[in-house]
Scaffold this motif. Structure first.
Motif, PDB file in Angstrom:
ATOM      1  N   PHE A  98       0.814  -1.216   0.000  1.00 34.48           N
ATOM      2  CA  PHE A  98       0.000   0.000   0.000  1.00 34.48           C
ATOM      3  C   PHE A  98       0.849   1.267   0.000  1.00 34.48           C
ATOM      4  N   VAL A  99       2.136   1.126   0.343  1.00 36.76           N
ATOM      5  CA  VAL A  99       2.967   2.328   0.492  1.00 36.76           C
ATOM      6  C   VAL A  99       4.314   2.179  -0.212  1.00 36.76           C
ATOM      7  N   VAL A 145       3.375   4.605  -5.034  1.00 37.31           N
ATOM      8  CA  VAL A 145       2.063   4.935  -4.474  1.00 37.31           C
ATOM      9  C   VAL A 145       2.163   6.172  -3.583  1.00 37.31           C
ATOM     10  N   TRP A 157       0.153   9.642  -3.964  1.00 41.67           N
ATOM     11  CA  TRP A 157      -0.657  10.206  -2.878  1.00 41.67           C
ATOM     12  C   TRP A 157      -0.250  11.654  -2.585  1.00 41.67           C
ATOM     13  N   THR A 173      -1.732  -5.358  -3.498  1.00 43.45           N
ATOM     14  CA  THR A 173      -2.294  -4.176  -2.848  1.00 43.45           C
ATOM     15  C   THR A 173      -2.076  -2.824  -3.531  1.00 43.45           C
ATOM     16  N   ALA A 187      -4.628   0.286  -3.561  1.00 39.19           N
ATOM     17  CA  ALA A 187      -4.244   1.626  -3.118  1.00 39.19           C
ATOM     18  C   ALA A 187      -4.610   2.665  -4.181  1.00 39.19           C
ATOM     19  N   PRO A 200      -4.556   4.274   2.169  1.00 41.79           N
ATOM     20  CA  PRO A 200      -3.529   3.250   1.973  1.00 41.79           C
ATOM     21  C   PRO A 200      -2.474   3.243   3.082  1.00 41.79           C
TER      22      PRO A 200
END
Length: 418
Positions: free
Chosen positions: A244-245, A249, A253, A368, A372, A384
């Motif tokens: 998610f990170v 990503v 974000w 994931t 996300a 996320p």
């Protein structure tokens, strides 16, 4: 026969140096494209969901290649596997530079070596780790892996900083930013050529087939299957959160939430890389005092709390501070984890063990990023990051419960033998 763990074979230091050199080159290339990737795909007109899908494709491809290479290491010389991986790296850079539509890019992502994360989740990892572990005494492995990771992470930070170059150069010269971004993937391919040349010099016994003829005939992970499968399942939980990170990503974000420019994100993630690299030097000393497993968990927990706090940040500046503080402790578990895996399996099963514990990590993290991307297409809030932080905290707790009392030195292994 494998080399005794307490004695490094003659000439091993040269090969460890070559592996660290290759890791440095790959780190610079990975750091560059991890930030450039999201910017490049967005400039091509792809949606957040499509960007997430391509990031997922890179992780799925890494998982498949890593498993194939790791399970072949007991019968194929490690040097040959490293050379083959560098050839794939060259093809990956050429493919991303040449393609512009979603489906061709997705195909290259799946079959290639592109790394969308600041960390190393690539096909090179288990093979390099097996070579290093075979050349270094057990008591020095965490320190050697810290050097290995430090070199890669510092180079990654430099590469991340350089990722702002295309935008800055386009602004100064009026050249097409998209064309300059494409040239970045050509540079990635050229690094693959340089890595190939470095690997050609690997000569020591640890780079030969890991195991005797009898070992090649028996099933993979014959002695350490239980331990490796347990660790693989546990590491997959951590990596599901990490997916998610991944850097791509986080860049997306920050762009969507706070409208940060590419030059700013390049500086932020370069600084994060430097902080993460330097923190890894503390991991071996901490592991000597409290053990490898406790080092993994106790340094990971505050990093994950900071990730959740970053998600709720009211401004880009606060989010950046939280992410930078997180980077101070988020990577300290890496050399401890690598040394732990190498310590609890027999020498001839190290490459397979590294592969099998890393593949679930890649698969779990591959599932994931697309989620996300979907979450960010629905809301710019850092959901996320919240999901990643809470999932990774759960991993830390389970790791401590299951493995805090497991012996961490060869000769007293659960599920393995010396």
């Amino acid at each position: 026969m494998s080399t005794p763990a307490a004695v490094a074979p003659a000439g091993g230091a040269d090969d460890v140096g070559r592996i660290i050199t290759a890791r440095t080159l790959r780190g610079a290339a990975d750091g560059f494209v991890s930030v450039l990737l999201a910017q490049y795909l967005t400039a091509l007109g792809l949606s957040p969901v499509q960007v997430g899908a391509i990031v997922t494709g890179t992780l799925l491809g890494s998982a498949a290649l890593t498993l194939t290479f790791g399970l072949s290491a007991h019968r194929v010389p490690l040097r040959r596997l490293l050379l083959a991986a560098s050839v794939v790296m060259v093809g990956t850079g050429v493919g991303f530079a040449a393609a512009s539509a979603f489906w061709p890019l997705l195909l290259v992502a799946v079959v290639g070596t592109l790394n969308p994360s600041a960390g190393d989740v690539s096909v090179f990892l288990p093979t390099e780790q097996a070579v290093v572990a075979g050349e270094v005494a057990a008591a020095r492995r965490s320190r050697t892996f810290a050097r290995y990771n430090l070199a890669g992470t510092l180079a990654g930070a430099a590469g991340t900083l350089a990722s702002g170059g295309p935008a800055a150069l386009a602004e100064r010269t009026g050249w097409s930013e998209l064309a300059l971004q494409r040239s970045g993937f050509v540079a990635y391919a050229l690094v693959g050529v340089a890595v190939f040349v470095v690997y050609r010099g690997v000569r020591s016994r640890a780079s030969a087939t890991m195991g005797s003829d009898q070992g090649a005939r028996r099933r993979v992970l014959h002695m350490s299957r239980r331990t490796v499968l347990e660790l693989a399942a546990l590491f997959s939980l951590d990596s599901a959160g990490s997916g998610f990170v991944v850097t791509s990503v986080l860049v997306l974000w920050l762009q969507l939430r706070f409208e940060l420019q590419s030059t700013t994100t390049a500086v932020v993630f370069a600084a994060a890389g430097v902080l993460g690299a330097c923190s890894q030097l503390l991991a071996p000393r901490l592991a000597d005092r409290i053990g490898l497993v406790r080092t993994m968990a106790f340094t990971h927990m505050p990093a994950n709390v900071l990730l959740v706090l970053a998600a709720a940040s009211p401004s880009g500046a606060v989010a950046i501070v939280a992410l930078l503080l997180r980077s101070l402790c988020a990577q300290m578990d890496v050399p401890a984890r690598q040394a732990f895996v190498m310590a609890v399996v027999p020498a001839e099963e190290r490459a397979a063990a590294s592969s099998v514990t890393n593949v679930p990590r890649s698969l779990a993290s591959a599932a994931t990023p697309i989620l996300a991307g979907w979450l960010l297409s629905q809301s710019t809030f850092g959901w996320p990051l919240v999901i990643a932080g809470t999932t990774k905290l759960a991993y830390d707790v389970v790791l401590l419960v299951l493995y805090r009392d497991v012996p961490e030195r060869p000769g007293a292994r659960r599920g393995g033998a010396s």
